[in-house]
Design a protein around this motif. Sequence first.
Motif, PDB file in Angstrom:
ATOM      1  N   ASP A 190      42.951 -13.915  63.185  1.00  0.00           N
ATOM      2  CA  ASP A 190      43.434 -15.210  63.653  1.00  0.00           C
ATOM      3  C   ASP A 190      43.094 -16.262  62.599  1.00  0.00           C
ATOM      4  OD1 ASP A 190      44.527 -17.178  65.152  1.00  0.00           O
ATOM      5  OD2 ASP A 190      42.817 -17.398  66.515  1.00  0.00           O
ATOM      6  N   TYR A 191      44.123 -16.991  62.118  1.00  0.00           N
ATOM      7  CA  TYR A 191      43.931 -17.980  61.074  1.00  0.00           C
ATOM      8  C   TYR A 191      44.510 -19.320  61.511  1.00  0.00           C
ATOM      9  CZ  TYR A 191      42.892 -14.148  57.820  1.00  0.00           C
ATOM     10  OH  TYR A 191      42.324 -13.065  57.199  1.00  0.00           O
ATOM     11  N   ILE A 192      43.975 -20.376  60.946  1.00  0.00           N
ATOM     12  CA  ILE A 192      44.552 -21.709  61.064  1.00  0.00           C
ATOM     13  C   ILE A 192      45.263 -22.004  59.746  1.00  0.00           C
ATOM     14  CG2 ILE A 192      44.068 -24.167  61.348  1.00  0.00           C
ATOM     15  CD1 ILE A 192      41.618 -23.407  62.962  1.00  0.00           C
ATOM     16  N   TYR A 193      46.568 -22.198  59.803  1.00  0.00           N
ATOM     17  CA  TYR A 193      47.363 -22.369  58.589  1.00  0.00           C
ATOM     18  C   TYR A 193      47.545 -23.852  58.266  1.00  0.00           C
ATOM     19  CZ  TYR A 193      48.655 -17.509  59.475  1.00  0.00           C
ATOM     20  OH  TYR A 193      48.629 -16.155  59.703  1.00  0.00           O
ATOM     21  N   GLU A 194      47.467 -24.144  56.974  1.00  0.00           N
ATOM     22  CA  GLU A 194      47.719 -25.509  56.528  1.00  0.00           C
ATOM     23  C   GLU A 194      48.487 -25.456  55.210  1.00  0.00           C
ATOM     24  OE1 GLU A 194      47.953 -29.445  56.596  1.00  0.00           O
ATOM     25  OE2 GLU A 194      46.933 -28.302  58.161  1.00  0.00           O
ATOM     26  N   PRO A 195      49.733 -25.910  55.102  1.00  0.00           N
ATOM     27  CA  PRO A 195      50.430 -26.693  56.134  1.00  0.00           C
ATOM     28  C   PRO A 195      51.102 -25.833  57.214  1.00  0.00           C
ATOM     29  CG  PRO A 195      51.749 -26.574  54.155  1.00  0.00           C
ATOM     30  CD  PRO A 195      50.467 -25.880  53.825  1.00  0.00           C
ATOM     31  N   ASP A 196      51.580 -24.606  56.821  1.00  0.00           N
ATOM     32  CA  ASP A 196      52.234 -23.744  57.802  1.00  0.00           C
ATOM     33  C   ASP A 196      52.152 -22.305  57.307  1.00  0.00           C
ATOM     34  OD1 ASP A 196      54.948 -23.048  56.338  1.00  0.00           O
ATOM     35  OD2 ASP A 196      54.660 -25.215  56.095  1.00  0.00           O
ATOM     36  N   PRO A 197      52.340 -21.313  58.221  1.00  0.00           N
ATOM     37  CA  PRO A 197      52.197 -19.910  57.815  1.00  0.00           C
ATOM     38  C   PRO A 197      53.117 -19.508  56.673  1.00  0.00           C
ATOM     39  CG  PRO A 197      52.237 -20.094  60.201  1.00  0.00           C
ATOM     40  CD  PRO A 197      52.573 -21.450  59.668  1.00  0.00           C
ATOM     41  N   LYS A 198      54.370 -19.952  56.708  1.00  0.00           N
ATOM     42  CA  LYS A 198      55.333 -19.553  55.678  1.00  0.00           C
ATOM     43  C   LYS A 198      54.879 -19.993  54.290  1.00  0.00           C
ATOM     44  CE  LYS A 198      60.238 -19.983  54.431  1.00  0.00           C
ATOM     45  NZ  LYS A 198      59.954 -20.425  53.046  1.00  0.00           N
ATOM     46  N   SER A 199      54.449 -21.229  54.155  1.00  0.00           N
ATOM     47  CA  SER A 199      54.035 -21.742  52.848  1.00  0.00           C
ATOM     48  C   SER A 199      52.817 -20.994  52.323  1.00  0.00           C
ATOM     49  CB  SER A 199      53.726 -23.238  52.944  1.00  0.00           C
ATOM     50  OG  SER A 199      54.860 -23.967  53.367  1.00  0.00           O
ATOM     51  N   VAL A 200      51.865 -20.738  53.205  1.00  0.00           N
ATOM     52  CA  VAL A 200      50.640 -20.055  52.793  1.00  0.00           C
ATOM     53  C   VAL A 200      50.939 -18.629  52.353  1.00  0.00           C
ATOM     54  CG1 VAL A 200      48.388 -19.216  53.551  1.00  0.00           C
ATOM     55  CG2 VAL A 200      49.181 -21.480  54.258  1.00  0.00           C
ATOM     56  N   ILE A 201      51.723 -17.893  53.150  1.00  0.00           N
ATOM     57  CA  ILE A 201      52.033 -16.493  52.821  1.00  0.00           C
ATOM     58  C   ILE A 201      52.879 -16.409  51.562  1.00  0.00           C
ATOM     59  CG2 ILE A 201      53.235 -14.424  53.618  1.00  0.00           C
ATOM     60  CD1 ILE A 201      52.370 -15.122  56.450  1.00  0.00           C
ATOM     61  N   ASP A 202      53.865 -17.303  51.425  1.00  0.00           N
ATOM     62  CA  ASP A 202      54.704 -17.308  50.224  1.00  0.00           C
ATOM     63  C   ASP A 202      53.863 -17.470  48.967  1.00  0.00           C
ATOM     64  OD1 ASP A 202      56.879 -17.000  51.810  1.00  0.00           O
ATOM     65  OD2 ASP A 202      57.680 -19.030  51.560  1.00  0.00           O
ATOM     66  N   GLU A 203      52.988 -18.460  48.989  1.00  0.00           N
ATOM     67  CA  GLU A 203      52.167 -18.737  47.801  1.00  0.00           C
ATOM     68  C   GLU A 203      51.179 -17.614  47.544  1.00  0.00           C
ATOM     69  OE1 GLU A 203      51.357 -21.016  44.483  1.00  0.00           O
ATOM     70  OE2 GLU A 203      52.916 -21.282  46.029  1.00  0.00           O
TER      71      GLU A 203
END
Length: 305
Positions: free
Chosen positions: A223-236
């Motif tokens: 379980d994670y808190i994403y910043e700014p959003d899951p898509k941006s974090v996973i993409d990068e």
Amino acid sequence: MAGIKEIRTKIKSVQNTRKITKAMEMVAASKMRKAQERMRAGRPYAVKVRNMAAHLMQANPEYSHPYLNEREELKAVGVVVVTTDKGLCGGLNTNIMRLLLGRYKEFQEKDVKMQFTALGNKGLGTLTRLGAKIVSQEVGLGDKPELDRLIGAIKVQMDDFEEGRVDAVYLATSRFVNTMRQEPVFFRLLPLPGKLQDPYSAFEHPLEGVDQGEETKASYSWDYIYEPDPKSVIDELLKRYVEGVVYQAVAENMASEQSARMVAMKAASDNAKKVIGELQLVYNKTRQAAITKEISEIVGGAAAV
């Protein structure tokens, strides 16, 4: 006497060559230790990034990154070829290119188009002579890999995969096992293997699926808190992961290069020492024969008088 002079000149030449190979052996040994330290220091980073990316994807299964999407059919592929810039390192580059040429023929038989990224001058030269399609290159990498220089070359292949111009990207390099052993490897870089397993753990045949082995069931969820959003974090993160795999491959190849060069120069120095010994023996025999002949001529002349 002309024969003795020629042998003496040849002995001097081999001695000079042995001095060069001995110096190169010592330089390679020094660089090898630094390259191995650098390679081993990068391995924990690659493992942590891989684990984190795998955990993020498990925690957010509704989003599938383009790097994870399998293509139904291989019509075009990209290959990143990692070789050395210089020679005199035994069969290191030869083994990589032999493995690559075998895969090249297999793809041609299946009518699969290929495009290449060359990291290292030796691979670039071979691909140029082969008439292959080279979309990017980076040579003169030096003794220390720099990610800034590698990103530009591999980004071409990554963008082509995202945009559908190639259906898979492979990596051909040399894996460092120990000082005496370096393995040429060819594995799939994109799309990423399931659960982001270590790419070196299962070398893939290019026209077959990856053997994922037995799946392990997770005993707990992430379980994670994403910043700014899951898509941006996973993409990068996945982009950084791919770049990290290529960086580590270059680091492994550099460690392999220095190890192979040290071993090759030591063998050359030992062979030179053996040749010098054989030439010295021939020189002594020839010189003794010449002296004996002169003494015989003097004795014969004295007897005649």
